[in-house]
Design an enzyme around this catalytic site. Sequence first.
Site, mmCIF file in Angstrom:
data_model
loop_
_atom_site.group_PDB
_atom_site.id
_atom_site.type_symbol
_atom_site.label_atom_id
_atom_site.label_comp_id
_atom_site.label_asym_id
_atom_site.label_seq_id
_atom_site.Cartn_x
_atom_site.Cartn_y
_atom_site.Cartn_z
ATOM 1 N N TRP A 58 -5.121 -10.854 -1.412
ATOM 2 C CA TRP A 58 -4.176 -9.773 -1.088
ATOM 3 C C TRP A 58 -4.341 -8.531 -1.978
ATOM 4 O O TRP A 58 -3.385 -7.784 -2.181
ATOM 5 C CB TRP A 58 -2.719 -10.244 -1.175
ATOM 6 N N HIS A 59 -5.533 -8.297 -2.479
ATOM 7 C CA HIS A 59 -5.729 -7.132 -3.343
ATOM 8 C C HIS A 59 -6.429 -6.008 -2.592
ATOM 9 O O HIS A 59 -7.251 -5.278 -3.152
ATOM 10 C CB HIS A 59 -6.526 -7.524 -4.603
ATOM 11 N N TYR A 60 -6.100 -5.862 -1.326
ATOM 12 C CA TYR A 60 -6.727 -4.798 -0.539
ATOM 13 C C TYR A 60 -6.190 -3.433 -0.972
ATOM 14 O O TYR A 60 -5.071 -3.304 -1.462
ATOM 15 C CB TYR A 60 -6.528 -5.024 0.960
#
Length: 580
Positions: free
Chosen positions: A514-516
């Site tokens: 989830w580190h977009y």
Amino acid sequence: MEYTQNKTNQKQPLRGNENSNEHHYPFIKKASTFSSSPSDSTSTTNNGYEYIIVGGGTAGCPLAATLSQNFSVLLLERGGIPFTNPNVSFLENFHITLADTSPTSASQYFISTDGVLNARARILGGGTSINAGFYTRASTRYIENVGWDSKLVNESYPWVEKQIVHRPKFSAWQRAARDSLLDAGVSPFNGFTYDHKYGTKVGGTIFDRFGRRHTSAELLSQGNSDKLTVLIHATVQKIVFDTTGKRPKAIGVIFKDENGKQHQAMLGSDRHSEVIVSSGAIGTPQLLLLSGIGPKPELENLNITVVLDNKFIGKGMADNPMNTIFVPSKRPIQQTLIETVGITKLGVYIETSCGFGQSNNSIHCHHGLLSAEIGQLSTIPPKQRSRESVEAFIKNKKDIPIEAFRGGFILSKVANPWSTGELKLINTNVDDNPAVTFNYFNHPYDVQRCVEGIRLATKVVQSQHFTNYTMCDRQTTEELLNLTVKANVNLIPKHLNDTKSLEQFCKDTVITIWHYHGGCHVGKVINADYKVLGVDRLSVVDGSTFTESPGTNPQATVMMLGRYMGVKILRERLGKLAGI
């Protein structure tokens, strides 16, 4: 209706409404209570707000709290509150929020066009309300490269930390990971620190010692209740522009409330008044496109009136690819999320978590990140893996034994991926996810680093510190990879050699952490002051502006950025009178 928060560290029963006790947030209200004529108490200018912030997330909450010290602020959040949602509040329920794909979930499920399952927040507090809680600062190199004022950065991080960040309890599993990382050569041991340092360290967490989550929504308690209005269930559909002058000028926003009724919120007449978009790496470029800022051909194709032709909106999207090694255990495992991290000079980070899906009521859920039952998707042929077939499979799969998933994972994340993609609208409905492509491992350098990361992660699992703890025999690399392939969650077709070739393993088993980020880069969409190029009175403050994800987890830096930009704006407008 006004909202309150329970600030004790005891677990509280969930109430039927969105209220809890003790610490009051009188400025948080449902969107349906909005009046187009702001009250006198908000000290607005000519019946308008001085700042309208779209997105009450990781950056939006500290930004709103800070600006409200001196100016009237309207913060609009499409989701509800986190304070009384047990799936959000408690560490042990971490995966249940990700498993909830209902329209009112705090987590909005999406699948990138690459076939990787993902989630975006839909709740006050944003990603801090649904993430794994790890807290660590950006490196000094990162801060220098971005060009931030290091003195203000070093004032802004502690402002966040003293309110919501804690030292983790540090479980036996995490201790085994620490010792194994040091065994594998990821040294020195830097102890407990928020700083980004090569070697192995223990970072902070937004879960307190009772396992209760503290989110960026709590930073709103520092706001000025006379000047701050926070509306929940307020879904902004578009930014409104005045296009009669030489340059388009933001003048307000149109949003819908929880009943579907539309409202228009307007900025005041002061030339410094602004709409600030803080809707995250997915929501911000999506909203700009829906508002008419973006590539002209794409907008015209959807009959969106073009306000500004900018071909860079939604471009340069990136996600840090992650792969995992499953670690079986004969010892009962207590759930822990990420606490220990190995920061390598190879450009990969090694982290660990354990105890996923151990409760009887959640083992049957699709947990979003890693779950045993989703690995059985191999029973659905790749070309038939539609979203409907996946959801039907999840619903019908009820016979996975708890023993199938006893253990944990070593996570290997590629930092600063060179592979990038894009975000495009598929329609004009803000509630629908846009099409997002990350192009994982398109660049060979990312594959090379992933291979190095998997080799290192395997060494960690094979270390005697882990085998002594798990009471399992040391397994070969191929045996470990086979276990992991069976528990994988993406919809990417598997290859016969995915446990023989580490390159193929990386590509076939990639997932998200989830580190977009990206889609609104400095110099292409915004300037160095975060103001949108080519239009007036419009800024972007969130992770969509990042060209790489800071630190080993971005949440600390995104919250810091909200505080940083708030202080910077106040000082530029008021000088010493800002008192901040």
